[in-house]
Structure formats: structure tokens, C-alpha cells
Design a protein around this motif. Structure first.
Motif, PDB file in Angstrom:
ATOM      1  N   HIS A 173       1.047  -1.299   0.165  1.00  0.00           N
ATOM      2  CA  HIS A 173       0.121  -0.112  -0.142  1.00  0.00           C
ATOM      3  C   HIS A 173       0.512   1.240  -0.088  1.00  0.00           C
ATOM      4  N   TYR A 174       0.377   2.103  -1.471  1.00  0.00           N
ATOM      5  CA  TYR A 174       1.667   2.978  -1.355  1.00  0.00           C
ATOM      6  C   TYR A 174       0.199   4.437  -1.465  1.00  0.00           C
ATOM      7  N   PHE A 175       0.859   5.460  -0.192  1.00  0.00           N
ATOM      8  CA  PHE A 175       0.567   7.252  -0.619  1.00  0.00           C
ATOM      9  C   PHE A 175       1.056   7.886  -0.450  1.00  0.00           C
ATOM     10  N   PRO A 176       0.800   8.405  -1.690  1.00  0.00           N
ATOM     11  CA  PRO A 176       1.639   8.960  -2.777  1.00  0.00           C
ATOM     12  C   PRO A 176       1.859  10.512  -2.468  1.00  0.00           C
ATOM     13  N   ARG A 177       1.072  11.618  -1.354  1.00  0.00           N
ATOM     14  CA  ARG A 177       1.257  11.976  -0.876  1.00  0.00           C
ATOM     15  C   ARG A 177       1.834  12.471   0.590  1.00  0.00           C
ATOM     16  N   SER A 178       1.617  11.059   1.191  1.00  0.00           N
ATOM     17  CA  SER A 178       3.050  10.898   2.270  1.00  0.00           C
ATOM     18  C   SER A 178       4.060  10.607   1.977  1.00  0.00           C
ATOM     19  N   GLY A 179       4.291   9.857   0.851  1.00  0.00           N
ATOM     20  CA  GLY A 179       5.068   8.925   0.614  1.00  0.00           C
ATOM     21  C   GLY A 179       5.221   7.159   2.088  1.00  0.00           C
ATOM     22  N   ARG A 180       4.303   7.014   2.866  1.00  0.00           N
ATOM     23  CA  ARG A 180       4.256   6.670   3.211  1.00  0.00           C
ATOM     24  C   ARG A 180       4.257   5.029   2.374  1.00  0.00           C
ATOM     25  N   VAL A 181       4.413   4.031   3.227  1.00  0.00           N
ATOM     26  CA  VAL A 181       4.262   2.492   2.411  1.00  0.00           C
ATOM     27  C   VAL A 181       4.074   1.008   3.849  1.00  0.00           C
ATOM     28  N   MET A 182       2.925   0.763   3.590  1.00  0.00           N
ATOM     29  CA  MET A 182       2.411  -0.201   4.552  1.00  0.00           C
ATOM     30  C   MET A 182       2.817  -1.848   3.579  1.00  0.00           C
ATOM     31  N   LEU A 183       3.868  -2.179   4.860  1.00  0.00           N
ATOM     32  CA  LEU A 183       3.574  -3.646   3.476  1.00  0.00           C
ATOM     33  C   LEU A 183       3.895  -5.069   4.156  1.00  0.00           C
ATOM     34  N   ARG A 184       2.938  -5.780   3.183  1.00  0.00           N
ATOM     35  CA  ARG A 184       2.677  -7.175   4.379  1.00  0.00           C
ATOM     36  C   ARG A 184       3.665  -8.022   3.431  1.00  0.00           C
TER      37      ARG A 184
END
Length: 205
Positions: A160-171
Motif C-alpha cells: 500500500h503506497y500513500f503518494p501524498r505522504s510517501g508512507r508505505v504499508m508492506l505485508r
């Protein structure tokens, strides 16, 4: 309003954003051979086995995107490589689209994922390793810093990539799900040899 570009093999694969109440956000799936660029505060998500995804954004311009490619490049080169299913074209298209949406090349930053050893035939050809090496080399040549990476290994990844913040959730998916991902990649790889090599591009508003 969304401003997304999506390269795809068939019209049936056109992405439709859906709302995920867990994150209170719109989510767009990025399938193999596709890329999406957006200025919206949404989530770009993909499932990776041997494939690699580059998540790139300009934090100041507020634009980011993700691609998903299976092979570094077409062995035949030329027109055959002009599809987002191949790394060279996928990276070029993603970066160019970011620039069209106001990004500055000097501000781009990347996070990269995938390149697992999923299939026996792919392990022999080292497809995952080649994809991982390709994306890191490409970004180094383009002077785009890689802020984080999760590459190689032998497990599927859900990103899951949040392009505005650059946050990534990886499973990393358990072994029980590996067979399905491998089967999906096998089918997709077979399609590479049958479909036209060009990739269409559609603008979603």
C-alpha cells in the motif's frame, strides 16, 4: 477529482477506485503492466511476486505514482519493449507522467519493492533478481534517491503506497498464498508472448 494515467493491456483491466473504510481513503489497484500517477490523497496498491514496483513522488508538488513490471526489458528490444510490462518503459512512462503533473526531476524520491523468487522457471532465469537489480540501477543512473526498499527473498508482497505522504504499508504474505501468486504470474507471463506489445494509456478524471 482524480488525475491518473494507466497503461494497460486490455480495456477490461481499467482500474476503478474503491473506498476503503479502514483508511478512509480511495484505493486504486495497480496490476501487472500498469502504472498510475495521481495528485490525490489516495492509496495505490499492488501485489508482487517476481515483479517489481517503483513508488516515486515529488513531495513538494504533491504528486506520486506507482508502476508494476515483470521483466527488466524485452529480449527483442525495439518496439517490443514499448510496454509498461517491461521495466525500462515502465520507469520512463512513470517518471514522464510525474513531470507532466508538475513534479521536478531533482525532487523525485523512490521506494522499491518485489523481485521475489516465486517460480521455478523464474528462479532459473533469475527474473526477480534481474528486476531488482534493474530498478536500483535505473534509479541510480537517473540520480533518484531510493529512500527504502524491500527486494528479493521468496515471498509475495502486498504493498500500500500513500503518494501524498510517501508512507508505505508492506505485508509479506504467508506461504499458503504463495501458490496463488505464482499461478497468477505464470498466466501473466504466458500472456506476454501472445498480446500486442504496445500499451494503451487512458486518463481518468
Amino acid at each position: 477529482m482524480y488525475a491518473m494515467r494507466k497503461a494497460r493491456s486490455t480495456a477490461s483491466e481499467a482500474a476503478v477506485p474503491y473506498y476503503d473504510p479502514r483508511y478512509s481513503a480511495q484505493v486504486v489497484k495497480v496490476l501487472p503492466g500498469e502504472f498510475v500517477v495521481t495528485t490525490q490523497d489516495c492509496i495505490l496498491t499492488t501485489l508482487l511476486g517476481s515483479c517489481v514496483s517503483a513508488c516515486i513522488r515529488d513531495p513538494l508538488a504533491g504528486v506520486g505514482g506507482m508502476n508494476h513490471f515483470m521483466l527488466p526489458d524485452s529480449e527483442s528490444g525495439g518496439a517490443a519493449s514499448e510496454s509498461a510490462r517491461y521495466g525500462g518503459y515502465a520507469m520512463e512512462m512513470l517518471i514522464n507522467e510525474l513531470l507532466k503533473h508538475g513534479a521536478a526531476r531533482s525532487r523525485l524520491e523512490a521506494k522499491v519493492f518485489g523481485g521475489g523468487a516465486m517460480l521455478p522457471s523464474f528462479q532459473y532465469n533469475k527474473v526477480g533478481e534481474r528486476n531488482a537489480a534493474f530498478v536500483l540501477d535505473y534509479l541510480a543512473r537517473e540520480s533518484i534517491p531510493v529512500l527504502s526498499q524491500d527486494l528479493l527473498d521468496n515471498c509475495p508482497r502486498h504493498v500500500h503506497y500513500f503518494p501524498r505522504s510517501g508512507r508505505v504499508m508492506l505485508r509479506k504474505l504467508p506461504a499458503v498464498e504463495r501458490g496463488q501468486v505464482a499461478a497468477d504470474e505464470t498466466r501473466y507471463f504466458s500472456r506476454l508472448r501472445q498480446e500486442p506489445k504496445g500499451g494503451s494509456v487512458e486518463l481518468f478524471e
